[in-house]
Design an enzyme around this catalytic site. Structure first.
Site, PDB file in Angstrom:
ATOM      1  N   THR A  13     -10.636  55.097  -0.345  1.00  0.00           N
ATOM      2  CA  THR A  13     -11.504  54.413   0.621  1.00  0.00           C
ATOM      3  C   THR A  13     -10.901  54.383   2.023  1.00  0.00           C
ATOM      4  O   THR A  13     -11.539  53.918   2.960  1.00  0.00           O
ATOM      5  CB  THR A  13     -11.743  52.954   0.166  1.00  0.00           C
ATOM      6  N   VAL A  16      -7.513  58.498   5.486  1.00  0.00           N
ATOM      7  CA  VAL A  16      -7.059  59.798   4.973  1.00  0.00           C
ATOM      8  C   VAL A  16      -7.753  60.129   3.650  1.00  0.00           C
ATOM      9  O   VAL A  16      -8.180  61.264   3.422  1.00  0.00           O
ATOM     10  CB  VAL A  16      -5.519  59.823   4.822  1.00  0.00           C
ATOM     11  N   ARG A 101       9.643  61.508   1.044  1.00  0.00           N
ATOM     12  CA  ARG A 101       9.894  62.715   1.850  1.00  0.00           C
ATOM     13  C   ARG A 101      11.349  63.154   1.881  1.00  0.00           C
ATOM     14  O   ARG A 101      11.635  64.345   1.841  1.00  0.00           O
ATOM     15  CB  ARG A 101       9.416  62.479   3.289  1.00  0.00           C
ATOM     16  N   CYS A 130       2.573  63.458   9.931  1.00  0.00           N
ATOM     17  CA  CYS A 130       1.541  64.227  10.649  1.00  0.00           C
ATOM     18  C   CYS A 130       2.080  64.960  11.873  1.00  0.00           C
ATOM     19  O   CYS A 130       1.748  66.129  12.113  1.00  0.00           O
ATOM     20  CB  CYS A 130       0.387  63.302  11.048  1.00  0.00           C
ATOM     21  N   GLN A 157       0.031  60.404  20.201  1.00  0.00           N
ATOM     22  CA  GLN A 157      -0.541  60.291  18.853  1.00  0.00           C
ATOM     23  C   GLN A 157      -1.782  59.393  18.798  1.00  0.00           C
ATOM     24  O   GLN A 157      -1.805  58.300  19.367  1.00  0.00           O
ATOM     25  CB  GLN A 157       0.536  59.775  17.891  1.00  0.00           C
ATOM     26  N   LYS A 214      11.921  60.531  11.776  1.00  0.00           N
ATOM     27  CA  LYS A 214      11.249  61.334  10.743  1.00  0.00           C
ATOM     28  C   LYS A 214      11.118  62.769  11.240  1.00  0.00           C
ATOM     29  O   LYS A 214      11.331  63.721  10.497  1.00  0.00           O
ATOM     30  CB  LYS A 214       9.840  60.793  10.468  1.00  0.00           C
ATOM     31  N   HIS A 243      -3.368  64.561  17.212  1.00  0.00           N
ATOM     32  CA  HIS A 243      -2.113  64.334  17.921  1.00  0.00           C
ATOM     33  C   HIS A 243      -1.849  65.528  18.845  1.00  0.00           C
ATOM     34  O   HIS A 243      -2.120  66.678  18.483  1.00  0.00           O
ATOM     35  CB  HIS A 243      -0.937  64.248  16.946  1.00  0.00           C
TER      36      HIS A 243
HETATM   37  P1  A2P Z   1      -8.683  49.379  -0.308  1.00  0.00           P
HETATM   38  O1  A2P Z   1      -9.955  49.944   0.257  1.00  0.00           O
HETATM   39  O2  A2P Z   1      -8.922  48.793  -1.654  1.00  0.00           O
HETATM   40  O3  A2P Z   1      -7.948  48.482   0.628  1.00  0.00           O
HETATM   41  P2  A2P Z   1      -6.018  53.051   5.440  1.00  0.00           P
HETATM   42  O4  A2P Z   1      -4.754  53.850   5.594  1.00  0.00           O
HETATM   43  O5  A2P Z   1      -7.192  53.646   6.120  1.00  0.00           O
HETATM   44  O6  A2P Z   1      -5.802  51.604   5.771  1.00  0.00           O
HETATM   45  O7  A2P Z   1      -6.377  53.087   3.832  1.00  0.00           O
HETATM   46  C1  A2P Z   1      -5.476  52.677   2.842  1.00  0.00           C
HETATM   47  C2  A2P Z   1      -6.017  53.065   1.460  1.00  0.00           C
HETATM   48  O8  A2P Z   1      -5.058  52.662   0.478  1.00  0.00           O
HETATM   49  C3  A2P Z   1      -7.307  52.378   1.087  1.00  0.00           C
HETATM   50  O9  A2P Z   1      -8.061  53.235   0.248  1.00  0.00           O
HETATM   51  C4  A2P Z   1      -6.811  51.169   0.315  1.00  0.00           C
HETATM   52  O10 A2P Z   1      -7.746  50.662  -0.619  1.00  0.00           O
HETATM   53  C5  A2P Z   1      -5.664  51.780  -0.446  1.00  0.00           C
HETATM   54  N1  A2P Z   1      -4.701  50.755  -0.860  1.00  0.00           N
HETATM   55  C6  A2P Z   1      -3.998  49.916  -0.082  1.00  0.00           C
HETATM   56  N2  A2P Z   1      -3.201  49.111  -0.829  1.00  0.00           N
HETATM   57  C7  A2P Z   1      -3.417  49.458  -2.131  1.00  0.00           C
HETATM   58  C8  A2P Z   1      -2.903  49.007  -3.386  1.00  0.00           C
HETATM   59  N3  A2P Z   1      -2.001  48.040  -3.464  1.00  0.00           N
HETATM   60  N4  A2P Z   1      -3.364  49.610  -4.507  1.00  0.00           N
HETATM   61  C9  A2P Z   1      -4.283  50.605  -4.432  1.00  0.00           C
HETATM   62  N5  A2P Z   1      -4.810  51.069  -3.281  1.00  0.00           N
HETATM   63  C10 A2P Z   1      -4.376  50.510  -2.144  1.00  0.00           C
END
Ligand code: A2P
Length: 341
Positions: A13, A16, A101, A130, A157, A214, A243
């Protein structure tokens, strides 16, 4: 690629993760089943891929049973905890966070640069930072031709590198400022709209930021050459996607600007866009949504014997993250390496 694989996208969700689904669709990635994973907050939400709706499932320790490949982009702590669990379940992980990494057991791969490093994977493969990925794509042909001694890079960036919340923060700040309202900064320590922040990731004891270090360390690991000296300044700018990098390179052998133009023009993943007389050079708004790394403003550095300046732009969410991750997965399939040894 006739075989099909069960593929999990962890963080499906996020900024990325959403792009990963798009790239899987655009490249017709050979999956037999797609499992979008996220936190409990998003469980039950729907995501689309290849015209089909998929329900987001909460990431748990059992998420990887029967999964062949997992593409991770859910933050460092999630990767740290769940990538080994996935690998133990026999699932090959391509991880987009910084968690693995620099681990000696984990290849750090840009498919145009060091695909051979995939041969020694043990279940977890890391996708580089990235800013490092686009730099590697542009530097590798030059290093092969003339041996790079030193690189001085300054980055510009985009906010999408900090995730969906940062994209919204820039949008909100621009709207509020244009209507004369005060702004709130949650993701960044200062206002990002109409500003530049010379601060990406945390500050280290040596005065550099972690993002800058990095770039130094990942370059050496990917190029497999500890003699390349890199020094970086990383700056967050109010750009949504792509970037940009100002890159100064000192080489062992002499290369003219024309040599570099023709060398890069025939190298994989690169488009040279260098026509100053037509005011044509790479820009983030043009690179956004594209796969290539764009290089322009190629000039000889007149202050040293063997020096080149250039300007390198690429979509940080695509080549800098989602696309490179999917390309690694495709290369694993091509090389018959989708298995945990
Ligand atoms: P969620 O939608 O449930 O918060 P971004 O980098 O755009 O902030 O997205 C981070 C992604 O990583 C989202 O899909 C988020 O899901 C997921 N995420 C963040 N923390 C966790 C976690 N503890 N377990 C599983 N997915 C996670």
């Amino acid at each position: 690629m006739s075989k099909s694989f069960v593929v999990a996208v962890c963080g499906a969700t996020g900024a990325v993760g959403q792009e990963m689904l798009k790239v899987l669709e655009q490249r017709d990635f050979p999956y037999s089943k797609l499992i979008p994973l996220a936190s409990s907050r998003s469980a039950g939400k729907k995501v689309m891929c290849k015209g089909e709706e998929h329900t987001v499932v909460e990431l748990t320790e059992n998420s990887f049973d029967g999964v062949d490949l997992a593409l991770f982009s859910a933050g460092g702590s999630t990767s740290e905890k769940f990538a080994p669990i996935a690998a133990k379940a026999g699932c090959v992980v391509v991880d987009n966070s910084s968690a693995w990494r620099m681990n000696d057991e984990c290849p750090l791969v840009v498919p145009e640069v060091n695909p051979g490093d995939l041969d020694w994977h043990k279940g977890i493969i890391a996708n580089p930072n990235c800013s490092t990925i686009q730099l590697m794509v542009a530097l590798k042909p030059i290093h092969d031709e003339a041996r790079i001694k030193r690189v001085v890079v300054s980055t510009y960036q985009a906010v999408s590198g900090s995730g969906q919340k940062a994209i919204e923060e820039l949008e909100n700040q621009v709207q509020r400022l244009m209507s004369g309202k005060p702004v709130v900064s949650d993701v960044y320590p200062h206002q990002i709209a109409f500003n530049c922040l010379p601060h990406i990731d945390v500050f280290m004891d040596n005065g550099y930021t972690k993002e800058e270090m990095k770039m130094v360390q990942e370059t050496i690991k990917i190029m497999g050459d500890p003699t390349i000296k890199v020094t970086a300044t990383c700056v967050r700018v109010p750009v949504f996607y792509s970037h940009s990098e100002s890159v100064n390179i000192e080489t062992e052998e002499k290369l003219t600007a024309d040599d570099v133009r023709s060398l890069l023009a025939k190298s994989p993943g690169i488009i040279v866009e260098d026509f100053p007389e037509k005011k044509a050079y790479p820009m983030p708004i043009d690179a956004a949504g594209e796969d290539a790394t764009y290089v322009g403003r190629i000039r000889e550095d007149e202050t040293i014997d063997n020096g080149i300046n250039m300007w390198v732009v690429s979509d940080n969410i695509r080549k800098g993250a989602a696309l490179n991750t999917v390309q690694i997965a495709e290369t694993l399939i091509e090389r018959d390496l989708v298995r945990v040894p």
